[in-house]
Design a protein around this motif. Structure first.
Motif, short mmCIF file in Angstrom:
data_model
loop_
_atom_site.label_atom_id
_atom_site.label_comp_id
_atom_site.label_asym_id
_atom_site.label_seq_id
_atom_site.Cartn_x
_atom_site.Cartn_y
_atom_site.Cartn_z
N UNK A 65 7.29 10.60 15.47
CA UNK A 65 7.17 10.81 14.02
C UNK A 65 6.20 9.80 13.41
N UNK A 66 6.31 8.55 13.84
CA UNK A 66 5.44 7.50 13.33
C UNK A 66 3.98 7.79 13.71
N UNK A 67 3.77 8.25 14.93
CA UNK A 67 2.42 8.56 15.39
C UNK A 67 1.83 9.73 14.60
N UNK A 68 2.65 10.70 14.27
CA UNK A 68 2.20 11.85 13.48
C UNK A 68 1.75 11.39 12.10
N UNK A 69 2.55 10.52 11.49
CA UNK A 69 2.20 9.99 10.17
C UNK A 69 0.90 9.20 10.22
N UNK A 70 0.72 8.44 11.29
CA UNK A 70 -0.49 7.63 11.45
C UNK A 70 -1.72 8.53 11.58
N UNK A 71 -1.57 9.63 12.29
CA UNK A 71 -2.70 10.55 12.52
C UNK A 71 -3.14 11.26 11.25
N UNK A 72 -2.27 11.32 10.27
CA UNK A 72 -2.58 12.01 9.02
C UNK A 72 -3.33 11.14 8.02
N UNK A 73 -3.42 9.85 8.31
CA UNK A 73 -4.12 8.93 7.42
C UNK A 73 -5.62 8.95 7.69
N UNK A 74 -6.39 8.43 6.75
CA UNK A 74 -7.84 8.41 6.90
C UNK A 74 -8.42 7.04 6.53
N UNK A 95 0.84 -1.20 0.00
CA UNK A 95 0.00 0.00 0.00
C UNK A 95 0.88 1.26 0.00
N UNK A 96 0.83 2.02 -1.08
CA UNK A 96 1.68 3.21 -1.22
C UNK A 96 1.41 4.25 -0.14
N UNK A 97 0.15 4.38 0.25
CA UNK A 97 -0.21 5.38 1.26
C UNK A 97 0.39 5.06 2.63
N UNK A 98 0.72 3.79 2.85
CA UNK A 98 1.25 3.38 4.15
C UNK A 98 2.78 3.34 4.20
N UNK A 99 3.43 3.58 3.06
CA UNK A 99 4.89 3.48 3.01
C UNK A 99 5.62 4.39 4.00
N UNK A 100 5.22 5.67 4.12
CA UNK A 100 5.90 6.54 5.10
C UNK A 100 5.80 5.99 6.52
N UNK A 101 4.63 5.49 6.89
CA UNK A 101 4.43 4.93 8.22
C UNK A 101 5.27 3.67 8.41
N UNK A 102 5.26 2.81 7.41
CA UNK A 102 6.02 1.56 7.48
C UNK A 102 7.50 1.84 7.69
N UNK A 103 8.04 2.78 6.93
CA UNK A 103 9.45 3.13 7.06
C UNK A 103 9.75 3.75 8.43
N UNK A 104 8.82 4.55 8.92
CA UNK A 104 9.00 5.19 10.23
C UNK A 104 9.00 4.15 11.34
N UNK A 105 8.10 3.17 11.24
CA UNK A 105 8.02 2.12 12.26
C UNK A 105 9.27 1.24 12.24
N UNK A 106 9.78 0.98 11.05
CA UNK A 106 10.99 0.18 10.94
C UNK A 106 12.18 0.89 11.61
N UNK A 107 12.23 2.21 11.46
CA UNK A 107 13.31 2.99 12.10
C UNK A 107 13.21 2.89 13.62
N UNK A 108 11.99 2.88 14.12
CA UNK A 108 11.78 2.76 15.57
C UNK A 108 12.31 1.41 16.06
N UNK A 109 11.97 0.35 15.32
CA UNK A 109 12.38 -0.99 15.72
C UNK A 109 13.90 -1.17 15.64
N UNK A 110 14.51 -0.61 14.60
CA UNK A 110 15.96 -0.70 14.45
C UNK A 110 16.65 0.03 15.60
N UNK A 111 16.12 1.21 15.94
CA UNK A 111 16.69 1.99 17.04
C UNK A 111 16.59 1.20 18.35
N UNK A 112 15.45 0.58 18.57
CA UNK A 112 15.25 -0.21 19.79
C UNK A 112 16.23 -1.37 19.85
#
Length: 203
Positions: free
Chosen positions: A161-170, A132-149
């Motif tokens: 950042x991931x939460x902000x991206x999620x809030x912008x979706x509909x 899903x193209x619309x979810x790509x920014x969120x997916x990448x943001x979540x992956x960064x969170x997991x890598x950091x952890x």
């Protein structure tokens, strides 16, 4: 006159997991150690099953999908059929996830109910929403969170950042995003593979 032989029987457990009786220079098979137990991960199973028919098998030809009926257990579906699963993006639902020592077995059923089986490659199943193209920014943001952890690095800013991206979706995308963020927080809390957001399965 009868000769009486005293035999010393020594029972030894060998690395192959079998029990042998050793008499002199002769080794006799006595019994087998109980096979490794299959343990159903109920929490992980529930999380994946709840997602419904959202999994495809893009690597089915390599990862193999085994038939799990009593009559056909252990046999893979034909290569021709596996290629069909890949080409048609056949949707599957997780019925059960089982751990075997250090391995994982995922029990699946196709949306039309025609195909049931299991794969030993948890990365072999792929959440269709990863396309899903619309979810790509969120997916990448979540992956960064997991890598950091995983690298013991700060995650607060990345999670925000991931939460902000999620809030912008509909619509449906927003529902998927909210669920994924909730699961991501669970991963941050427990650092357990089973807490991986369902959206990221296969990534």
């Amino acid at each position: 006159m009868k000769k009486i032989f005293k035999v010393l029987v020594v029972l030894t457990i060998v690395s192959t997991g079998q029990l042998f009786a050793t008499t002199g220079n002769t080794t006799v098979h006595a019994a087998q150690i109980e096979k490794p137990k299959l343990v159903t991960n109920k929490a992980w199973t529930k999380r994946l099953a709840k997602a419904g028919y959202v999994f495809v098998l893009p690597y089915a030809v390599k990862g193999v999908l085994y038939k799990n009926t009593a009559a056909k257990g252990g046999k893979s579906y034909s290569r021709k059929l596996l290629k069909k699963f890949v080409k048609n993006h056949t949707l599957f639902k997780v019925r059960k996830l089982t751990t075997i020592k250090n391995g994982i077995s995922v029990d699946l059923i196709s949306k039309d109910g025609k195909y049931k089986g299991y794969t030993n490659y948890v990365n072999g199943i792929y959440n269709k929403n990863l396309f899903n193209k619309d979810l790509q920014p969120l997916i990448n943001a979540e992956l960064k969170v997991m890598v950091a952890k995983d690298n013991n690095e700060p995650t607060s800013a990345l999670l925000e950042q991931a939460q902000t991206l999620a809030s912008e979706l509909t619509g449906k995308n927003k529902q998927i995003a909210d669920t994924s963020i909730k699961q991501l927080k669970g991963y941050l809390k427990h650092s357990d593979l089973s807490e991986t957001p369902v959206l990221l399965i296969g990534k």
